[in-house]
Design a protein around this motif. Sequence first.
Motif, short mmCIF file in Angstrom:
data_model
loop_
_atom_site.label_atom_id
_atom_site.label_comp_id
_atom_site.label_asym_id
_atom_site.label_seq_id
_atom_site.Cartn_x
_atom_site.Cartn_y
_atom_site.Cartn_z
N ALA A 488 0.83 -1.21 0.00
CA ALA A 488 0.00 0.00 0.00
C ALA A 488 0.86 1.25 0.00
N GLN A 489 1.96 1.24 0.75
CA GLN A 489 2.86 2.40 0.76
C GLN A 489 3.50 2.62 -0.60
N ARG A 490 3.93 1.56 -1.24
CA ARG A 490 4.56 1.69 -2.56
C ARG A 490 3.53 2.19 -3.58
N ARG A 491 2.32 1.70 -3.47
CA ARG A 491 1.28 2.16 -4.40
C ARG A 491 1.01 3.65 -4.20
N SER A 492 0.96 4.09 -2.95
CA SER A 492 0.68 5.50 -2.66
C SER A 492 1.78 6.40 -3.22
N LYS A 493 3.03 5.98 -3.06
CA LYS A 493 4.14 6.77 -3.60
C LYS A 493 4.10 6.84 -5.13
N LEU A 494 3.79 5.69 -5.77
CA LEU A 494 3.70 5.67 -7.22
C LEU A 494 2.56 6.54 -7.71
N ARG A 495 1.43 6.49 -7.02
CA ARG A 495 0.29 7.33 -7.39
C ARG A 495 0.65 8.80 -7.35
N ASP A 496 1.32 9.22 -6.27
CA ASP A 496 1.70 10.63 -6.14
C ASP A 496 2.68 11.03 -7.24
N PHE A 497 3.61 10.14 -7.57
CA PHE A 497 4.58 10.42 -8.63
C PHE A 497 3.87 10.58 -9.97
N VAL A 498 2.94 9.69 -10.26
CA VAL A 498 2.23 9.74 -11.54
C VAL A 498 1.40 11.01 -11.64
N LEU A 499 0.72 11.39 -10.56
CA LEU A 499 -0.11 12.59 -10.59
C LEU A 499 0.74 13.85 -10.79
N ARG A 500 1.97 13.84 -10.29
CA ARG A 500 2.86 14.98 -10.52
C ARG A 500 3.33 15.06 -11.96
N ASP A 501 3.43 13.90 -12.62
CA ASP A 501 4.06 13.84 -13.94
C ASP A 501 3.07 13.63 -15.08
N THR A 502 1.79 13.86 -14.83
CA THR A 502 0.79 13.72 -15.89
C THR A 502 -0.15 14.93 -15.87
N VAL A 503 -0.94 15.05 -16.93
CA VAL A 503 -1.95 16.10 -17.01
C VAL A 503 -3.28 15.46 -17.39
N ALA A 504 -4.34 16.22 -17.32
CA ALA A 504 -5.65 15.72 -17.73
C ALA A 504 -5.67 15.46 -19.22
N ASN A 505 -6.46 14.47 -19.64
CA ASN A 505 -6.59 14.19 -21.07
C ASN A 505 -6.99 15.46 -21.84
N SER A 506 -7.96 16.18 -21.32
CA SER A 506 -8.44 17.36 -22.03
C SER A 506 -7.34 18.40 -22.19
N SER A 507 -6.50 18.59 -21.16
CA SER A 507 -5.40 19.55 -21.24
C SER A 507 -4.38 19.13 -22.29
N TYR A 508 -4.10 17.82 -22.33
CA TYR A 508 -3.12 17.34 -23.30
C TYR A 508 -3.60 17.59 -24.73
N PHE A 509 -4.84 17.25 -25.01
CA PHE A 509 -5.32 17.36 -26.39
C PHE A 509 -5.66 18.80 -26.77
N GLU A 510 -5.96 19.64 -25.79
CA GLU A 510 -6.09 21.06 -26.09
C GLU A 510 -4.75 21.64 -26.52
N ALA A 511 -3.67 21.25 -25.84
CA ALA A 511 -2.32 21.69 -26.24
C ALA A 511 -1.96 21.12 -27.61
N LEU A 512 -2.36 19.89 -27.88
CA LEU A 512 -2.05 19.26 -29.16
C LEU A 512 -2.70 20.02 -30.31
N GLN A 513 -3.93 20.48 -30.13
CA GLN A 513 -4.64 21.17 -31.19
C GLN A 513 -4.03 22.52 -31.54
N LYS A 514 -3.21 23.05 -30.64
CA LYS A 514 -2.57 24.34 -30.90
C LYS A 514 -1.30 24.21 -31.74
N LEU A 515 -0.83 23.00 -31.96
CA LEU A 515 0.38 22.81 -32.77
C LEU A 515 0.13 23.21 -34.22
#
Length: 515
Positions: A488-515
């Motif tokens: 459970a501790q390892r899962r909690s740490k991984l979850r926090d790491f992933v949340l720091r290093d990802t964005v919402a789907n909508s944010s990602y594809f909004e940025a993609l459409q601006k290319l």
Amino acid sequence: MAKNDAGSAVAIVIVGGGTAGWLTAAFLQNQLPHTLNRPVEITVIEAEDIPTVGVGEATIPSIRQTLAACGIEEHIFLKTCGATFKHGIEFINWRDDPQLCGANNYFHPFGDQIMVAGKDATWQWLQLPLEQRAPYAEQFSVQAEIARRGQAPKNFSDKPYDGALAYAYHLDAGKLATYLKTHSKARGVCHKVQKVIQIDRDFEDISALHLDNKERIEADLFVDCTGFAARLINSDQQNIFNSLSDTLFVDRAIVTRVPNDSLADVIGYTKSTAQSAGWIWDIALQDRRGVGHVYSSRYIDDDAAKAELAAYVQQPVDMLESRRLDMRIGYHDQQWRGNSVAIGLSSGFLEPLESTGIYLIEMANWAMLEFVPRYLGGSQPQSSYNRILHNHYNNIADFLKMHYCLSNRRDTAFWRDNCDPKTIPPSLQANLATWKTAVPSIYDFHSTTQCFSATNYKFVLYGMGWGKAAIPPSEPSAPIQAMMGELAQRRSKLRDFVLRDTVANSSYFEALQKL
């Protein structure tokens, strides 16, 4: 006969376009010249009136390596093909009849399971009382939670084909084929819009193709991407087809499209919802949802299947715009025969439950990259290639069948018959017998070239409720609780790491459409 002159160009002719033909062209054009250290001339011949089938619009993580090997930029691919990210699959109402037990679901995520000090804690999880067990995917992975939160598996600034979590894509198969065609032609692939009207054979080899413009085509290697017709690999009807319809019952699909109102509607996982005689996929692209009902014509007729699909998308059945696809379940015995190789539907087909259609195209290409140089050097690698592709098909078939035969549903003949031992492959029966008192292991599988590993089996096996019977503890309670606490501790740490290093789907594809 293959050319052995090291200085001459290798001629490869691909008959048929679509995803299979153009992905093969893009892959071989970008990879084979470097492997052979000699020029490669690739020609794609396709008839103008052959539509793209596109049964499935979902992939698995191997697609990232394959697209990179084609020289394709990820951002351009995502934008051009309307693609979105895929964390895995949510299976809804597969485990139990919802009329009796209520709605039920589980998640099959991508990526490895979380370990504790390099050890698999599944056995300890199984020894917990049922009321103390979190759902397997939620215990041993963070991906289901991240997916349901609407997060992408990466940041927009991450390196191409890399992110905090393993991922694949949902994509528009028609747009993908068009994009691959443009990409391949720009890099020198020759494109002929003609029909093959005659195939000359010299025993197992194809000596020439005759086109409707009277052109005669020769090549060192022919690639059959003609779909279920398998016009090259089985032109003489002597190539045995290994049917798997007695194991995997579904043989038809009715597909439709539903518009997305906004990027906020994009979910990063496939939904698979069980029905009376099959299941419905639901896939979110950037501008629409692709929805399809896969079913068995032995257990339900087309009108009833369409009615189930209409009910799912909440439309009147007479207003539903859809098309029907027929599927031949199984694979040809000779995947590589003489100087011709079958790729895509001409090779075979297994239902799209775990999104393996494009995967099998990928694996054929990676195997060709290994074996074509041997063939051109005078070896005969056909039997080795065929064995490898057989392993892929049979491994996938076992895995797909497991979803059905572990179900507790008995509400229709379809679900009851799927549990009949006569329909379960002996290899799967043997593994299930072993797993009554053991956890799936790498040693239960006999091929290094297979799609689904012990980890995949565990997520589905325990997601489907396997292991509910009481298991006598093999170790004291305290060490079990300590291991689960650390998990459970390892899962909690991984979850926090992933949340720091990802964005919402909508944010990602909004940025993609601006290319």
